[in-house]
Design a protein around this motif. Structure first.
Motif, PDB file in Angstrom:
ATOM      1  N   UNK A   1      -7.944  -6.242   8.991  1.00 52.54           N
ATOM      2  CA  UNK A   1      -7.794  -4.718   8.942  1.00 52.54           C
ATOM      3  C   UNK A   1      -6.537  -4.253   9.940  1.00 52.54           C
ATOM      4  N   UNK A   2      -6.706  -5.121  11.153  1.00 58.40           N
ATOM      5  CA  UNK A   2      -5.684  -4.535  12.417  1.00 58.40           C
ATOM      6  C   UNK A   2      -4.270  -4.895  11.560  1.00 58.40           C
ATOM      7  N   UNK A   3      -3.986  -6.068  10.803  1.00 56.26           N
ATOM      8  CA  UNK A   3      -2.741  -6.509  10.314  1.00 56.26           C
ATOM      9  C   UNK A   3      -2.425  -5.647   9.356  1.00 56.26           C
ATOM     10  N   UNK A   4      -3.388  -4.962   8.458  1.00 58.94           N
ATOM     11  CA  UNK A   4      -2.952  -4.211   7.623  1.00 58.94           C
ATOM     12  C   UNK A   4      -2.643  -2.959   8.006  1.00 58.94           C
ATOM     13  N   UNK A   5      -3.294  -2.423   9.046  1.00 53.58           N
ATOM     14  CA  UNK A   5      -2.848  -1.100   9.684  1.00 53.58           C
ATOM     15  C   UNK A   5      -1.462  -1.254   9.937  1.00 53.58           C
ATOM     16  N   UNK A   6      -1.100  -2.521  10.868  1.00 52.34           N
ATOM     17  CA  UNK A   6       0.304  -2.670  11.224  1.00 52.34           C
ATOM     18  C   UNK A   6       1.343  -2.578  10.175  1.00 52.34           C
ATOM     19  N   UNK A   7       1.021  -3.215   8.782  1.00 55.54           N
ATOM     20  CA  UNK A   7       1.848  -3.213   7.807  1.00 55.54           C
ATOM     21  C   UNK A   7       1.921  -1.951   7.246  1.00 55.54           C
ATOM     22  N   UNK A   8       1.199  -1.084   6.997  1.00 57.09           N
ATOM     23  CA  UNK A   8       1.027   0.461   6.654  1.00 57.09           C
ATOM     24  C   UNK A   8       2.056   1.001   7.386  1.00 57.09           C
ATOM     25  N   UNK A   9       1.828   0.975   8.793  1.00 56.38           N
ATOM     26  CA  UNK A   9       2.619   1.672   9.582  1.00 56.38           C
ATOM     27  C   UNK A   9       4.020   1.335   9.641  1.00 56.38           C
ATOM     28  N   UNK A  10       4.327  -0.004   9.573  1.00 58.23           N
ATOM     29  CA  UNK A  10       5.577  -0.580   9.399  1.00 58.23           C
ATOM     30  C   UNK A  10       6.460   0.068   8.283  1.00 58.23           C
ATOM     31  N   UNK A  11       5.919   0.087   7.130  1.00 60.09           N
ATOM     32  CA  UNK A  11       6.112   0.659   5.946  1.00 60.09           C
ATOM     33  C   UNK A  11       6.626   2.196   5.970  1.00 60.09           C
ATOM     34  N   UNK A  12       5.736   2.892   6.543  1.00 60.08           N
ATOM     35  CA  UNK A  12       5.696   4.380   6.482  1.00 60.08           C
ATOM     36  C   UNK A  12       7.026   4.670   7.672  1.00 60.08           C
ATOM     37  N   UNK A  13       7.059   3.841   8.475  1.00 57.71           N
ATOM     38  CA  UNK A  13       8.208   3.995   9.436  1.00 57.71           C
ATOM     39  C   UNK A  13       9.573   4.001   8.972  1.00 57.71           C
TER      40      UNK A  13
END
Length: 132
Positions: A115-127
């Protein structure tokens, strides 16, 4: 079954072991086991996403003068990110579990780490989309 008279009774008493998990034994070791489980899953799942992305960037940008170094930064982000931020967030999660008096099964560690990695990946794509 009768005990032979030559042997003392103490040799046949059951041995009680300290439970490995549960509210009977909350020590620092169990907090570190929870922290370590969440941290390892965060690190492994981060590498699962970042290694293929880094290899793809290396393959597609291998002839570019400066672009080939982007793959190195992607690989470093996949390792350095979970080591720095993953240690802190995993420690916070384990601290909450310990303060609540809950035990963590391995599937919960897997879910929280990925879940931590998923949150980082989502934030990276949104940025990235916000900069276009």
């Amino acid at each position: 079954m009768a005990l032979p008279p030559s042997l003392p009774r103490r040799h046949f008493e059951p041995v009680t072991a300290t439970p490995r998990w549960g509210p009977e034994r909350w020590e620092r070791r169990e907090w570190t086991e929870m922290w370590y489980g969440v941290f390892l899953w965060a690190l492994v799942s981060s590498l699962f996403f970042h290694v293929p992305a880094g290899l793809l960037a290396l393959f597609t940008l291998r002839h570019h003068k400066y672009g080939r170094f982007m793959s190195v930064s992607i690989l470093l982000m996949g390792i350095v990110g979970p080591i720095t931020a993953g240690i802190l967030t995993s420690a916070a999660i384990a601290g909450v579990y310990r303060a609540a008096g809950k035990e963590m099964i391995p599937f919960e560690a897997l879910t929280l780490g990925t879940g931590q990695t998923f949150c980082v990946v989502v934030v990276s794509f949104l940025r990235i989309l916000a900069t276009l």
